[in-house]
Design a protein around this motif. Structure first.
Motif, mmCIF file in Angstrom:
data_model
loop_
_atom_site.group_PDB
_atom_site.id
_atom_site.type_symbol
_atom_site.label_atom_id
_atom_site.label_comp_id
_atom_site.label_asym_id
_atom_site.label_seq_id
_atom_site.Cartn_x
_atom_site.Cartn_y
_atom_site.Cartn_z
ATOM 1 N N ILE A 67 0.845 -1.196 0.000
ATOM 2 C CA ILE A 67 0.000 0.000 0.000
ATOM 3 C C ILE A 67 0.883 1.249 0.000
ATOM 4 C CG2 ILE A 67 -1.711 1.361 1.246
ATOM 5 C CD1 ILE A 67 -3.018 -1.154 2.195
ATOM 6 N N GLY A 68 1.646 1.466 1.056
ATOM 7 C CA GLY A 68 2.479 2.663 1.109
ATOM 8 C C GLY A 68 1.626 3.903 0.888
ATOM 9 N N PHE A 69 1.984 4.669 -0.138
ATOM 10 C CA PHE A 69 1.220 5.879 -0.443
ATOM 11 C C PHE A 69 0.406 5.732 -1.724
ATOM 12 C CE2 PHE A 69 4.916 7.066 2.076
ATOM 13 C CZ PHE A 69 4.254 7.533 3.205
ATOM 14 N N GLU A 70 0.225 4.496 -2.160
ATOM 15 C CA GLU A 70 -0.662 4.250 -3.292
ATOM 16 C C GLU A 70 -2.113 4.462 -2.868
ATOM 17 O OE1 GLU A 70 -0.094 0.386 -4.904
ATOM 18 O OE2 GLU A 70 1.991 0.715 -5.494
ATOM 19 N N THR A 71 -2.898 5.048 -3.730
ATOM 20 C CA THR A 71 -4.317 5.269 -3.428
ATOM 21 C C THR A 71 -5.231 4.607 -4.458
ATOM 22 O OG1 THR A 71 -4.255 7.381 -4.628
ATOM 23 C CG2 THR A 71 -3.853 7.458 -2.248
ATOM 24 N N GLU A 72 -4.661 3.758 -5.324
ATOM 25 C CA GLU A 72 -5.465 3.105 -6.356
ATOM 26 C C GLU A 72 -5.422 1.577 -6.281
ATOM 27 O OE1 GLU A 72 -4.136 4.650 -10.078
ATOM 28 O OE2 GLU A 72 -4.615 6.721 -9.550
ATOM 29 N N GLY A 73 -4.702 1.020 -5.276
ATOM 30 C CA GLY A 73 -4.679 -0.425 -5.092
ATOM 31 C C GLY A 73 -3.842 -1.177 -6.097
ATOM 32 N N THR A 74 -2.883 -0.517 -6.719
ATOM 33 C CA THR A 74 -2.108 -1.148 -7.791
ATOM 34 C C THR A 74 -1.327 -2.358 -7.302
ATOM 35 O OG1 THR A 74 -1.892 0.993 -8.903
ATOM 36 C CG2 THR A 74 -0.370 -0.754 -9.570
ATOM 37 N N SER A 75 -0.523 -2.185 -6.254
ATOM 38 C CA SER A 75 0.324 -3.282 -5.780
ATOM 39 C C SER A 75 -0.479 -4.398 -5.133
ATOM 40 C CB SER A 75 1.373 -2.746 -4.796
ATOM 41 O OG SER A 75 2.266 -1.860 -5.449
#
Length: 463
Positions: free
Chosen positions: A304-312
């Motif tokens: 997750i980290g700072f992703e806000t689109e669920g890519t990982s």
């Protein structure tokens, strides 16, 4: 029809009524008889009904205090305006009192001025203009005052069991020109049991965020370590390197870490700076080796980290009506026995929530965590050629002189809680979305314009 002229004549009365409801703190609290969501919410509902009665409307309050409404007109069918009188907690960093309803530079400041108290009162005055001008209608009109939109909308579950559904209507809980697509929502806890660690630190407590639908603006962590001085030093170096607003102090031989981010609405997490995930970012540098705590922190930093689109996480997706999936880590609580994150996901209207949750359940299992307490809110979608969309866009264009176009958002407006309702205003294009943020305000000119738009809309739907 002289709707606009009539509303201009009521300007001072409308502003005063808005101030009266904003001055009452109506965050959810312990329930009591007749006030299921606390005294503040109950008093605000009573004040809204009092204002409606003083304007000459028939009013009704549900026997247990779950909701109330003002009515005008005759007929079996009714058109609804659905607004809510509850608000999210005020938070910090206000330049004017959050419940002062003070006017500065043509703006009324206060929690609820925009979401939803101000625009709901504006709709009530729009209906008042119709009433005073004695314009005939073929349907009854009902302005509904909800009380639990921010924390579950359970009052609308009661409403839908007791009341007939409206034939059409809108909620002033969105943006202009018009919201015809609202993403589905899944809110859930990701929980993992912890055991004594050998990673160099232990988390006595970590607390961040107050609502899953808000980007957390602060997080406090009590770190147990034998190396307090070096941890404090590491915090300073990390803050300088990353540009985070963070500080540490030694209290009772523990390190207390304070991290301050920037809040935003959970449907647009990319606009905030998540204090919980910034805290995890730092903890990942001091939790060495492999243990339940370090594995949990490192997993979320990686996936997750700072992703806000669920890519990982493997759930990123988008569609034409509503756009991309969004993900927000809204609340975190960790102690020496348990790690618990509350996540808010908004997914496109053409996607399946169950499929997304299946993917996440498998992914979180990789770090020994499991999903608990899932709250589901299905998508909402009105095609652009539907009658309701066409009527509302026609009014918007006529009253503003600007061409109206329907578009999708991250979901979660009040429209999902009642059949045949669509999100319509109160925020105009180019104006800031201050819902759930410090220094929330509504411009008085916008409040008046909302009342005018809503008067014409009610007429068009109920004529």
């Amino acid at each position: 029809m002289e709707f606009n002229k009539k509303i201009d004549e009521m300007k001072e009365e409308l502003v005063k009524a808005t101030q009266e409801v904003v001055k009452i703190k109506s965050t959810q609290d312990d329930g009591k008889a007749g006030m299921p969501f606390g005294e503040g919410v109950g008093k605000t509902l009573d004040k809204a009904l009092e204002i409606a009665a003083d304007l000459g409307f028939d009013t009704y309050k549900e026997e247990d205090g779950y909701y109330g409404y003002a009515e005008y007109g005759e007929g079996k069918d009714y058109v609804a305006v659905l607004g809510h009188m509850d608000v999210v907690p005020e938070g910090d960093n206000w330049i004017h009192p959050p419940y002062g309803a003070e006017i500065h530079e043509g703006k009324i400041f206060g929690r609820g001025t925009l979401d939803d108290k101000g625009p709901t009162i504006a709709a009530l005055f729009g209906l008042k203009a119709i009433k005073d001008l004695k314009i005939p209608l073929s349907k009854k009109v009902r302005v509904i005052f909800g009380t639990n939109e921010e924390t579950g909308s359970s009052e609308m579950h009661v409403y839908n069991k007791k009341e007939k559904a409206p034939v059409s209507g809108f909620t002033p809980d969105a943006m202009y020109p018009l919201i015809n697509a609202e993403k589905g929502i899944r809110r859930f806890h990701v929980v993992k049991k912890l055991s004594p660690c050998n990673c160099g630190i232990a988390i006595k407590s970590l607390k961040g965020g107050i609502r899953p639908n808000m980007v957390p603006d602060k997080c406090e962590t009590v770190i147990v370590t034998k190396d307090t001085e070096n941890i404090v030093k590491a915090v300073k170096e990390f803050a300088d390197k990353k540009g985070y607003n963070m500080k540490a102090e030694i209290v009772n031989d523990n390190v207390v870490l304070h991290l301050f981010g920037v809040g935003a609405h959970g449907s647009m997490p990319e606009l905030g700076k998540n204090a919980v995930m910034q805290t995890f970012d730092f903890l990942g540098t001091v939790a060495k080796g492999s243990c339940p705590l370090a594995d949990y922190i490192n997993f979320f930093n990686k996936y997750i980290g700072f992703e806000t689109e669920g890519t990982s996480l493997g759930i990123a997706c988008e569609d034409e009506p509503s756009g991309k999936l969004s993900l927000n880590v809204g609340v975190a609580e960790i102690n020496e026995e348990m790690a618990n994150l509350w996540i808010d996901i908004r997914y496109p209207v053409t996607m399946k929530g169950e499929k997304i949750m299946d993917t996440l359940s498998k992914k979180f299992g990789e770090c020994g965590a499991k999903i608990e307490r899932v709250e589901a809110d299905e998508p909402l979608y009105f095609p652009e050629d539907s009658k309701l969309v066409k009527v509302l866009l026609k009014v918007y264009t006529e009253q503003t002189g600007k061409e109206g176009k329907a578009y999708g958002i991250g979901g979660g407006t009040y429209a999902k809680e009642l059949p045949n309702i669509i999100g319509f205003g109160p925020i105009f294009p180019g104006k800031p979305d201050l819902d759930h943020q410090a220094n929330e305000y509504i411009e008085i000119e916008d409040l008046i314009m909302n009342a005018k738009i809503y008067a014409h809309t009610i007429y068009e739907l109920a004529k």
